[in-house]
Design an enzyme around this catalytic site. Structure first.
Site, mmCIF file in Angstrom:
data_model
loop_
_atom_site.group_PDB
_atom_site.id
_atom_site.type_symbol
_atom_site.label_atom_id
_atom_site.label_comp_id
_atom_site.label_asym_id
_atom_site.label_seq_id
_atom_site.Cartn_x
_atom_site.Cartn_y
_atom_site.Cartn_z
ATOM 1 N N ARG A 113 11.789 93.925 71.790
ATOM 2 C CA ARG A 113 12.253 94.340 70.460
ATOM 3 C C ARG A 113 11.747 93.396 69.378
ATOM 4 O O ARG A 113 11.268 93.831 68.335
ATOM 5 C CB ARG A 113 13.782 94.384 70.446
ATOM 6 N N ARG A 127 13.371 90.844 67.404
ATOM 7 C CA ARG A 127 14.124 90.356 66.246
ATOM 8 C C ARG A 127 13.945 88.838 66.201
ATOM 9 O O ARG A 127 13.516 88.249 67.197
ATOM 10 C CB ARG A 127 15.608 90.718 66.480
ATOM 11 N N LYS A 181 24.063 98.535 72.887
ATOM 12 C CA LYS A 181 25.256 98.854 72.090
ATOM 13 C C LYS A 181 24.877 99.464 70.749
ATOM 14 O O LYS A 181 25.409 100.489 70.340
ATOM 15 C CB LYS A 181 26.110 97.594 71.826
HETATM 16 P P1 AP5 Z 1 20.041 97.341 71.193
HETATM 17 O O1 AP5 Z 1 20.661 98.672 71.020
HETATM 18 O O2 AP5 Z 1 19.547 96.634 70.008
HETATM 19 O O3 AP5 Z 1 21.025 96.391 72.065
HETATM 20 P P2 AP5 Z 1 22.337 95.644 71.616
HETATM 21 O O4 AP5 Z 1 23.272 95.751 72.759
HETATM 22 O O5 AP5 Z 1 22.803 96.115 70.298
HETATM 23 O O6 AP5 Z 1 21.760 94.157 71.580
HETATM 24 P P3 AP5 Z 1 21.821 93.045 70.431
HETATM 25 O O7 AP5 Z 1 20.702 92.087 70.682
HETATM 26 O O8 AP5 Z 1 21.938 93.647 69.087
HETATM 27 O O9 AP5 Z 1 23.120 92.356 70.830
HETATM 28 P P4 AP5 Z 1 23.617 91.003 70.390
HETATM 29 O O10 AP5 Z 1 24.966 91.090 70.898
HETATM 30 O O11 AP5 Z 1 22.845 89.842 70.874
HETATM 31 O O12 AP5 Z 1 23.316 90.964 68.816
HETATM 32 P P5 AP5 Z 1 24.233 91.194 67.570
HETATM 33 O O13 AP5 Z 1 23.411 91.755 66.496
HETATM 34 O O14 AP5 Z 1 25.492 91.857 67.949
HETATM 35 O O15 AP5 Z 1 18.852 97.506 72.268
HETATM 36 C C1 AP5 Z 1 17.975 96.430 72.553
HETATM 37 C C2 AP5 Z 1 16.542 96.958 72.753
HETATM 38 O O16 AP5 Z 1 16.521 97.755 73.934
HETATM 39 C C3 AP5 Z 1 16.050 97.869 71.609
HETATM 40 O O17 AP5 Z 1 14.689 97.634 71.412
HETATM 41 C C4 AP5 Z 1 16.308 99.294 72.151
HETATM 42 O O18 AP5 Z 1 15.419 100.223 71.616
HETATM 43 C C5 AP5 Z 1 16.101 99.096 73.646
HETATM 44 N N1 AP5 Z 1 16.950 99.981 74.464
HETATM 45 C C6 AP5 Z 1 18.264 100.270 74.261
HETATM 46 N N2 AP5 Z 1 18.733 101.099 75.232
HETATM 47 C C7 AP5 Z 1 17.672 101.316 76.075
HETATM 48 C C8 AP5 Z 1 17.531 102.088 77.284
HETATM 49 N N3 AP5 Z 1 18.547 102.783 77.821
HETATM 50 N N4 AP5 Z 1 16.324 102.078 77.900
HETATM 51 C C9 AP5 Z 1 15.289 101.374 77.353
HETATM 52 N N5 AP5 Z 1 15.357 100.632 76.218
HETATM 53 C C10 AP5 Z 1 16.535 100.607 75.584
HETATM 54 O O19 AP5 Z 1 24.613 89.685 67.188
HETATM 55 C C11 AP5 Z 1 23.615 88.788 66.728
HETATM 56 C C12 AP5 Z 1 24.252 87.453 66.430
HETATM 57 O O20 AP5 Z 1 25.236 87.595 65.394
HETATM 58 C C13 AP5 Z 1 25.020 86.818 67.591
HETATM 59 O O21 AP5 Z 1 24.176 86.061 68.416
HETATM 60 C C14 AP5 Z 1 26.031 85.951 66.843
HETATM 61 O O22 AP5 Z 1 25.441 84.769 66.375
HETATM 62 C C15 AP5 Z 1 26.384 86.797 65.626
HETATM 63 N N6 AP5 Z 1 27.556 87.669 65.837
HETATM 64 C C16 AP5 Z 1 27.603 89.036 65.773
HETATM 65 N N7 AP5 Z 1 28.846 89.488 66.012
HETATM 66 C C17 AP5 Z 1 29.609 88.401 66.247
HETATM 67 C C18 AP5 Z 1 30.990 88.207 66.555
HETATM 68 N N8 AP5 Z 1 31.834 89.247 66.704
HETATM 69 N N9 AP5 Z 1 31.437 86.938 66.724
HETATM 70 C C19 AP5 Z 1 30.612 85.883 66.573
HETATM 71 N N10 AP5 Z 1 29.309 85.989 66.279
HETATM 72 C C20 AP5 Z 1 28.803 87.236 66.122
HETATM 73 MG MG MG Z 2 23.000 95.231 68.406
#
Ligand code: AP5
Ligand code: MG
Length: 193
Positions: free
Chosen positions: A125, A127, A13
């Site tokens: 990745r 993190r 995403k």
């Molecule tokens: P990346 O683009 O980073 O994937 P992503 O879908 O953004 O994954 P996230 O881990 O960021 O999602 P998340 O939902 O767990 O975390 P968030 O920050 O939202 O890609 C991942 C990896 O794959 C990268 O290394 C990339 O280069 C690689 N990649 C991408 N596409 C590829 C492809 N096609 N082929 C090969 N490699 C590829 O949330 C974190 C925390 O914040 C949550 O756990 C929660 O505690 C809190 N939080 C955030 N939003 C909310 C909300 N709305 N409500 C409640 N809590 C929330």
């Molecule tokens: Mg993300």
């Protein structure tokens, strides 16, 4: 127009939203990034959110809605806002509908990939919340709490699905095309790019 980016942790995403925003002049709003900024700045909100994020649990709805609602309420008519990681619960989705200007929510783009792929990408990745244990918990939370939104948006006729198991560039062209089609639909007078 708002385009919601839905999908499991690691599906891409953030990668896709950042690239589309950069190439098209759209706005990328990632709630995960906003939270990590708060954590980095050591604010009260950041300190509270960190406990949830470290465990892979969702931060409470009131905090998240507070973060996004003002931004959405004040969006301009010609803006394209890519919402990455929000909404993640039914309560957040309902709050978004209340906050958004009439007709502003255009579509929900759902990215899909196998669990095997997701885990491999996240562990690669690195993190701080990308440990095997926390990743597995985030996937469980996604299936139980966020995935029901797929049907929520399908029932509204807003869902578009993208196979995210492919190359980043190929997924990107599908993503941009789908959002541009959504824009043409909501604004037939010509804001199509
Ligand atoms: P990346 O683009 O980073 O994937 P992503 O879908 O953004 O994954 P996230 O881990 O960021 O999602 P998340 O939902 O767990 O975390 P968030 O920050 O939202 O890609 C991942 C990896 O794959 C990268 O290394 C990339 O280069 C690689 N990649 C991408 N596409 C590829 C492809 N096609 N082929 C090969 N490699 C590829 O949330 C974190 C925390 O914040 C949550 O756990 C929660 O505690 C809190 N939080 C955030 N939003 C909310 C909300 N709305 N409500 C409640 N809590 C929330
Ligand atoms: Mg993300």
């Amino acid at each position: 127009m708002i385009a919601i980016f839905l999908g499991a942790p690691g599906v891409g995403k953030g990668t896709q939203a950042a690239a589309a925003a950069e190439s098209q002049g759209w706005t990328h709003l990632s709630t995960g990034d906003l939270l990590r900024q708060e954590v980095g700045a050591g604010t009260d909100l950041g300190l509270k959110a960190k406990e949830y994020m470290d465990r892979g649990d969702l931060v409470p709805d009131d905090v998240m809605v507070g973060m996004v609602a003002t931004r959405v309420e004040s969006m301009s008519a010609d803006e394209v806002l890519l919402l990455d990681g929000f909404p993640r619960t039914l309560a957040q989705a309902e709050a978004l509908h209340e906050a958004a200007p009439e007709g502003a929510i255009g579509l929900a783009v759902c990215f899909t990939a196998s669990d095997e792929t997701l885990v491999e990408r996240l562990l690669g990745r690195g993190r701080t919340d990308d440990t095997r244990e926390v990743v597995e918990h985030r996937l469980t939370v996604y299936r139980e709490t966020t995935e029901p939104l797929v049907d929520f948006y399908k029932d509204l006729g807003m869902l578009r699905e993208i196979n995210a198991e492919r190359e980043i560039k190929i997924i990107q062209s599908d993503t941009v095309e789908i959002i541009q089609a959504g824009l043409a639909h909501t604004n037939p007078q010509g804001a199509n790019g």
